[in-house]
Design a protein around this motif. Structure first.
Motif, PDB file in Angstrom:
ATOM      1  N   VAL B  45       0.845  -1.191   0.000  1.00  0.00           N
ATOM      2  CA  VAL B  45       0.000   0.000   0.000  1.00  0.00           C
ATOM      3  C   VAL B  45       0.884   1.246   0.000  1.00  0.00           C
ATOM      4  N   LEU B  51      -4.160  -4.277  -3.862  1.00  0.00           N
ATOM      5  CA  LEU B  51      -3.922  -5.473  -3.058  1.00  0.00           C
ATOM      6  C   LEU B  51      -5.225  -6.214  -2.806  1.00  0.00           C
ATOM      7  N   LYS B  52      -5.154  -7.531  -2.849  1.00  0.00           N
ATOM      8  CA  LYS B  52      -6.248  -8.341  -2.334  1.00  0.00           C
ATOM      9  C   LYS B  52      -5.631  -9.468  -1.527  1.00  0.00           C
ATOM     10  N   GLN B  53      -6.234  -9.767  -0.400  1.00  0.00           N
ATOM     11  CA  GLN B  53      -5.648 -10.796   0.445  1.00  0.00           C
ATOM     12  C   GLN B  53      -6.730 -11.631   1.105  1.00  0.00           C
ATOM     13  N   ALA B  54      -6.803 -12.883   0.707  1.00  0.00           N
ATOM     14  CA  ALA B  54      -7.804 -13.790   1.274  1.00  0.00           C
ATOM     15  C   ALA B  54      -7.190 -14.580   2.419  1.00  0.00           C
ATOM     16  N   GLU B  55      -7.891 -14.604   3.547  1.00  0.00           N
ATOM     17  CA  GLU B  55      -7.375 -15.261   4.750  1.00  0.00           C
ATOM     18  C   GLU B  55      -8.258 -16.439   5.144  1.00  0.00           C
ATOM     19  N   HIS B  57     -10.109 -17.984   8.399  1.00  0.00           N
ATOM     20  CA  HIS B  57     -10.505 -17.818   9.795  1.00  0.00           C
ATOM     21  C   HIS B  57     -11.341 -19.024  10.183  1.00  0.00           C
ATOM     22  N   ARG B 187       3.080  -0.866  18.328  1.00  0.00           N
ATOM     23  CA  ARG B 187       2.275  -0.930  19.528  1.00  0.00           C
ATOM     24  C   ARG B 187       2.951  -1.762  20.637  1.00  0.00           C
TER      25      ARG B 187
END
Lengths: 534, 221
Positions: B45, B51-55, B57, B187
């Motif tokens: 980015v 961008l495409k991102q398949a996860e 879950h 973080r």
């Protein structure tokens, strides 16, 4: 506005936050969980006072959202496809009452059953209820459709179903946000009888619903989400629904798509557009993620028109998720197969985590029940369903939320004594309580294990509705106190736990055993957060 | 100035023509492939790419095989799934899992994998048989990322070692990956950020050595 990277689920959530939604109600279920999770953890949502509630089950979620719509505010409820079965009663009837404030129902289907018991297509449910359906093809559309859906819902006083599938729910892409809209003020229905479905009122409301259909059809013809793309080569005409569009276009990256294409993302189907495609093309290809809903309509029972190809004639596989290669094959294009998977690769099914409390519970039950045989153990949906697999092979049913207790009761009535149910704490409050009440009323000889890991673990650790109140609930519905046993599922307590379980299996009546130990995943998450804050 | 400008132009042309990377990320639920995906995603980015991102879950996350389809391009991307036989790379944090997705890999695609097995099944094959399958591929880099991460005293960042080893083939500036890691782990404090960046660098170093070794071999012939 800048682009943000969002899962399809998150795009819907952000859409809700920006489109003036006042509340979201849901029970977690893959692949829908991340919608509500996103709203719960969104700072903007908090600042705007948006209510984000995990509920006991999908039915209570649907009803709460309907209540918020009654109050004139924009409400959303989301669930996995089988969750819509649980909520089917208020869902179908909400089409008859209609909406007041904008009302969106999101159903996340799971073709290929990545994390589900079936691959039912929620578009059937939308059609069954006579309500409009939006089926986004990408994350941006998912976001935009929430604005559109709420407006539509208020324009026609009708609930709107957004249907997504796993691949969109759990895939990330850039989304451009709109300017956000204010929430509605409280405004009760102008006609206070609108939600009173007494037969005399319901008949009138139902007629109204039927009369609205022609407007929904007209909206579909003019929808920004239904598009007709002209093409010069009319030997083929293609219809795609939802994300099937992407798998088609993936095959036309380097060359322009030569055939006319109708991209459908809003239902009822745009009949005029379909007629145009049918009239001008030789063969019609229908590409849908899920059931052949449009294809079936197009064929009719006689199927005596032009050649149609899709899931029903073997052009595409009848079940399972689509992919770019299966779509290429449908259109007679070359698709690469790639290398084969080497034979050394062995399956790696999911398994209970190391240290999971369920492991110790299941092992104790396994030993205690050995004298009767394990062929009397019923279960349902949760991490503990994995105890069906080796090395445990302990449970013999997984049908729907809550079915362990009721099936165990039925088996007892048939003569299987004792009969055992294994259910999780969250699943128990979702749909188990009523079944336990049945068993208490009939003094059925069943032993119910409520595996209390103090969370909704499988979907990522959402709060469990009855944490700390399980014994009280069991007592309250009449299970005898001396037959409610709390055990601590640890290796070192194994012998003692086996002894307690044996005693309760011998008891001729309803016993509840609650093995209580926190989920190892949420426990270590808490531990990490604690040590970080130190 | 002139000498600097030329590669810049070349880079631009190269980017215009070929910036498309289809990546399969593989591992076992809980091994941190989504952190790799997030790091590449943020860097992409930052580089102005689509961008495409398949996860994955849900149930598979409980110790089952998991994969993510990550697609980067300077053009609009349609499918969330990579077509079979078209992936440019498989990046895996577990050796057997790297092979599970071979049908996705293009003929000249790269396989980059950790060799440290994650054994949670009783019939896990011998590591030798897995390595010999990996070795039979034309383009591969394999390394014991866990060992390297332990040596760097940050055993949890083996996934970033693997990402470092994959970085020469990503067509994304290395600095952008470092920047992404800073964003991703910021973080959790500076210590965690540095540990992850050191792991990234160590993986990169390993890959660079392999590349120059391979070059020497070809020039020898």
């Amino acid at each position: 506005m800048q682009k943000v990277l969002l899962l399809g689920d998150e795009a819907i959530a952000q859409g809700g936050i920006d489109a003036g939604m006042s509340g979201i109600f849901a029970y977690p279920g893959t692949p829908s969980t991340e919608i509500t999770e996103y709203v719960i953890s969104s700072r903007e949502a908090k600042e705007r006072g948006i209510k984000a509630c995990w509920t006991a089950n999908e039915k209570t979620a649907m009803e709460a959202a309907l209540g918020m719509s009654y109050a004139g505010k924009r409400a959303m409820t989301c669930m996995k496809h089988v969750g819509l079965n649980v909520a089917a009663d208020p869902f179908i009837n909400s089409a008859i009452t209609g909406a007041n404030g904008g009302f969106i129902i999101v159903a996340a289907d799971d073709p290929s059953m990545h994390s589900s018991q079936n691959e039912q297509d929620s578009r059937f449910f939308g059609k069954f209820a006579f309500i409009p359906i939006l089926e986004p093809s990408n994350q941006q559309e998912a976001y935009d459709m929430v604005f559109y859906g709420f407006d539509f819902s208020e324009k026609y006083g009708i609930p709107v179903l957004i249907r997504i599938t796993t691949r969109l729910a759990h895939s990330r892409a850039g989304v451009t946000r709109n300017e956000s809209r204010q929430q509605n003020n409280i405004k009760q229905p102008a006609n206070l009888r609108q939600f009173v479905l007494l037969p005399s009122i319901a008949r009138k409301q139902y007629k109204d619903l039927l009369n609205k259909q022609k407007y929904f059809e007209e909206e579909s013809e003019n929808s920004p989400f239904n598009k007709y793309y002209e093409g010069e080569d009319k030997t083929k005409g293609i219809i795609t629904t939802g994300i099937a569009y992407n798998y088609l276009m993936e095959n036309f990256q380097d060359t322009k798509l030569p055939y006319p294409l109708l991209k459908i993302s809003q239902y009822p189907v745009p009949v005029k557009m379909i007629k145009k495609l049918y009239d001008e093309c030789d063969t019609i290809y229908v590409i849908e993620e899920g059931f052949p809903v449009v294809e079936e309509l197009l064929r009719g029972i006689l199927d005596n028109g032009k050649k149609i190809s899709g899931r029903m004639d073997g052009g595409l596989p009848r079940d399972g998720e689509l992919n770019p290669n299966s779509v290429a094959r449908l259109l007679g294009m070359k698709a690469k197969d790639g290398r084969e998977i080497p034979s050394v690769v062995t399956p790696r099914p999911p398994s209970l985590c190391i240290g999971c409390p369920h492991t110790d519970s299941v092992l104790a039950l396994k030993e205690a029940i050995s004298e009767y045989g394990k062929d009397r153990v019923f279960s349902d949906i949760g991490c503990y369903t994995l105890s069906a697999l080796p090395p445990y092979e302990m449970i013999n049913s997984c049908v729907d939320m809550g079915a362990s207790i009721t099936m165990a009761k039925g088996a007892y009535e048939a003569g299987i004594v004792p009969s055992v149910a294994v259910i999780g704490d969250s699943t128990f409050t979702h749909s188990g309580i009523a079944g336990l009440l049945d068993a208490v009323k009939d003094k059925s000889n069943i032993t119910v294990f409520i595996l209390d890991n103090e969370t909704t673990a499988m979907t990522g650790g959402q709060p469990s509705a009855a944490s700390g109140r399980l014994e009280d609930i069991c007592k309250g519905i009449g299970v005898e106190s001396e037959h409610i046993k709390i055990i601590n599922p640890l290796k070192r307590n194994h012998e003692e736990n086996v002894k307690i379980i044996k005693e309760e299996l011998n008891y001729d009546g309803v016993s509840v055993i609650i093995p209580r130990r926190e989920c190892i995943v949420t426990q270590s998450q808490k531990f990490r957060e604690k040590s970080k804050s130190k | 100035m002139h000498s600097n400008a030329e590669p810049e132009i070349q880079r631009k042309i190269k980017k215009q023509i070929i910036m498309k990377k289809d990546i399969i990320l593989a591992g076992v639920g809980g091994q941190g492939i989504l952190s790799i995906a997030a790091a590449i995603g943020l860097a992409a980015v930052e580089s102005g790419l689509y961008l495409k991102q398949a996860e994955v879950h849900g149930m598979s996350q409980r110790g089952g095989d998991v994969q993510s389809h990550l697609r980067l391009s300077d053009k609009e991307i349609f499918s969330d799934l990579i077509p079979r036989g078209r992936a440019d790379m498989i990046i895996s944090v577990e050796p057997m899992e790297s092979l599970r997705y071979l049908p996705m890999l293009s003929e000249d695609g790269w396989l980059i994998t950790n060799t440290k097995p994650f054994i949670n099944i009783s019939n896990y094959p011998s590591l030798e048989s897995i390595i010999s399958e990996i070795e039979s591929l034309p383009q591969k880099i394999y390394l014991d990322a866990d060992e390297i991460a332990v040596r760097l005293k940050s055993p949890k960042s083996a996934n970033m070692v693997v990402l470092g080893a994959a970085s020469p083939y990503l067509d994304i500036d290395f600095e952008k990956l470092e920047y992404a890691i800073k964003l991703l782990f910021g973080r959790k404090g500076e210590e965690v950020v540095n540990a992850n960046i050191n792991s990234l660098k160590a993986g990169r170093e390993y890959a660079d050595k392999q590349i120059s070794k391979a070059k020497e071999q070809t020039t020898d012939v």
